[in-house]
Motif scaffolding. Structure first.
Motif, PDB file in Angstrom:
ATOM      1  N   ARG B  50       1.838  -5.587  -1.821  1.00  0.00           N
ATOM      2  CA  ARG B  50       0.777  -5.941  -0.869  1.00  0.00           C
ATOM      3  C   ARG B  50      -0.518  -6.294  -1.608  1.00  0.00           C
ATOM      4  NH1 ARG B  50      -2.578  -7.691   1.055  1.00  0.00           N
ATOM      5  NH2 ARG B  50      -3.675  -7.447   3.037  1.00  0.00           N
ATOM      6  N   LEU B  51      -0.860  -5.508  -2.637  1.00  0.00           N
ATOM      7  CA  LEU B  51      -2.060  -5.789  -3.425  1.00  0.00           C
ATOM      8  C   LEU B  51      -1.933  -7.129  -4.164  1.00  0.00           C
ATOM      9  CD1 LEU B  51      -2.822  -2.252  -4.935  1.00  0.00           C
ATOM     10  CD2 LEU B  51      -4.347  -3.546  -3.433  1.00  0.00           C
ATOM     11  N   LEU B  52      -0.680  -7.482  -4.507  1.00  0.00           N
ATOM     12  CA  LEU B  52      -0.437  -8.765  -5.191  1.00  0.00           C
ATOM     13  C   LEU B  52      -0.398  -9.932  -4.211  1.00  0.00           C
ATOM     14  CD1 LEU B  52       2.325  -7.661  -7.731  1.00  0.00           C
ATOM     15  CD2 LEU B  52       0.072  -8.538  -8.335  1.00  0.00           C
ATOM     16  N   GLY B  53      -0.392  -9.616  -2.920  1.00  0.00           N
ATOM     17  CA  GLY B  53      -0.365 -10.672  -1.908  1.00  0.00           C
ATOM     18  C   GLY B  53       1.033 -11.013  -1.413  1.00  0.00           C
ATOM     19  N   PHE B  54       1.981 -10.093  -1.645  1.00  0.00           N
ATOM     20  CA  PHE B  54       3.354 -10.313  -1.164  1.00  0.00           C
ATOM     21  C   PHE B  54       3.732  -9.232  -0.156  1.00  0.00           C
ATOM     22  CE2 PHE B  54       3.479 -11.784  -5.691  1.00  0.00           C
ATOM     23  CZ  PHE B  54       3.584 -13.141  -5.420  1.00  0.00           C
ATOM     24  N   GLY B  55       4.938  -9.375   0.385  1.00  0.00           N
ATOM     25  CA  GLY B  55       5.464  -8.331   1.267  1.00  0.00           C
ATOM     26  C   GLY B  55       4.709  -8.245   2.582  1.00  0.00           C
ATOM     27  N   LEU B  56       4.244  -7.051   2.919  1.00  0.00           N
ATOM     28  CA  LEU B  56       3.611  -6.815   4.225  1.00  0.00           C
ATOM     29  C   LEU B  56       2.156  -7.279   4.207  1.00  0.00           C
ATOM     30  CD1 LEU B  56       5.138  -3.266   4.758  1.00  0.00           C
ATOM     31  CD2 LEU B  56       5.899  -5.402   5.797  1.00  0.00           C
TER      32      LEU B  56
END
Lengths: 165, 158
Positions: B50-56
């Motif tokens: 999420r912090l990397l801008g992926f997933g949720l």
């Protein structure tokens, strides 16, 4: 050709011998297999815990499933490739191991469980995406998945010990 | 300071001896260690992705991290509770194993980092921290925990 003669033939191939006798390659493949648990089972467990209602209840189920899907699939592909290489290093012993046999059957059951979930209750997920009451079928799918994959992990670990060889 | 006498004493504890004497105790504890690995790995990955801008990515970082936090703590506690008895059963082997010392060092750094730095970055949300810092925080987290897991597996080899 019977399955056991196929495994005997596999065991004699140069690839099998090379992995078996490698100093670094085998432990690296094994480490990859174990650490990819985090990616594949980590994502799967996150779905399951959401379906059971134990995690991220304010995040829509469809979002948890769909957004994490590519990561789980990537993990699964790495698991299958690294697992196949480990199997290739000693197919005869592995295929005769009861834990390996149970593991393979359980993976198939987990696959069927996921397939049924996607084909049934997940098709009308829009109706219960954020519902406080998660449908029983979804909860059963989540619990089954957690149980089946746990059996897979335990059998995978037990396979390394030669209790029944 | 020579830690060898301490490790010898740890190896001689009744828990260590009981696990050594049992055929199935070590594999069973090891299996639980692996199940907790999947749990903690998932809890770390969901937030780092999420912090990397992926997933949720449509979820606020702060809420997601808070939501998953009990599972992270639960996973880590289970890892320690199963890791300690395994260590007790082969403390001397661990003393002479370089991967063991690497793992413990990375584990201390990764834990301090996760509950000190990453927790604050996640709680502050990307709006205040900036996506680049969020990404760097996640990459450092993934790197540190990877080193813990990697060196952990290699205790069995060296």
């Amino acid at each position: 050709m019977s399955l056991s003669s196929l495994f005997e033939w596999l065991e004699g191939t140069w690839a099998s011998v090379a992995i078996r006798e490698s100093i670094l390659f085998y432990p690296l493949v094994e480490t990859t297999h174990v650490l990819t648990l985090c990616l594949f089972l980590g994502m799967t467990a996150t779905w399951d815990l959401r379906l059971v209602g134990l995690a991220m209840r304010r995040v829509p189920v469809s979002e948890v499933v769909n957004r994490l899907f590519p990561w789980a699939i990537a993990g699964f592909v790495i698991m299958v490739i690294s697992g196949s290489l480990l199997f290739l290093s000693g197919p005869v012993r592995a295929s005769q191991n009861i834990f390996f046999q149970v593991k393979m059957v359980t993976i198939a059951l987990a696959g069927i469980n996921a397939f049924v979930f996607h084909r049934t209750v997940f098709r009308w997920v829009a109706e219960w995406d954020l519902a406080p009451e998660i449908p029983l079928r979804a909860r059963v799918a989540g619990v089954s998945s957690l149980a089946l994959w746990s059996i897979v992990v335990v059998c995978g670990r037990m396979q390394a010990y030669n209790w029944f060889d | 300071m020579d830690l060898l006498p301490l490790f010898q004493w740890l190896e001689d504890t009744s828990i260590g001896a009981a696990i050594r004497d049992s055929l199935w105790l070590f594999p069973v504890i090891e299996s639980v260690h692996l199940l907790a690995l999947a749990l903690i790995g998932g809890a770390i990955l969901v937030v780092d992705l999420r912090l990397l801008g992926f997933g949720l990515k449509s979820q606020p970082v702060a809420a997601l991290a808070e939501n998953i936090h009990p599972w992270l703590v639960g996973g880590l506690v289970t890892m320690v509770l199963t890791g300690v008895p395994m260590f007790l059963s082969e403390a001397i082997k661990c003393y002479y194993s370089p991967p063991f010392w690497y793992k413990m060092s990375f584990l201390v750094v990764a834990t301090l980092y996760t509950f000190g730095v990453r927790k604050r970055v996640a709680a502050a949300d990307t709006a205040k921290v900036g996506p680049i810092w969020g990404r760097l925080t996640a990459l450092a987290s993934l790197g540190l925990w990877f080193c813990v897991g990697f060196s952990g597996r290699w205790i069995a080899f060296y």
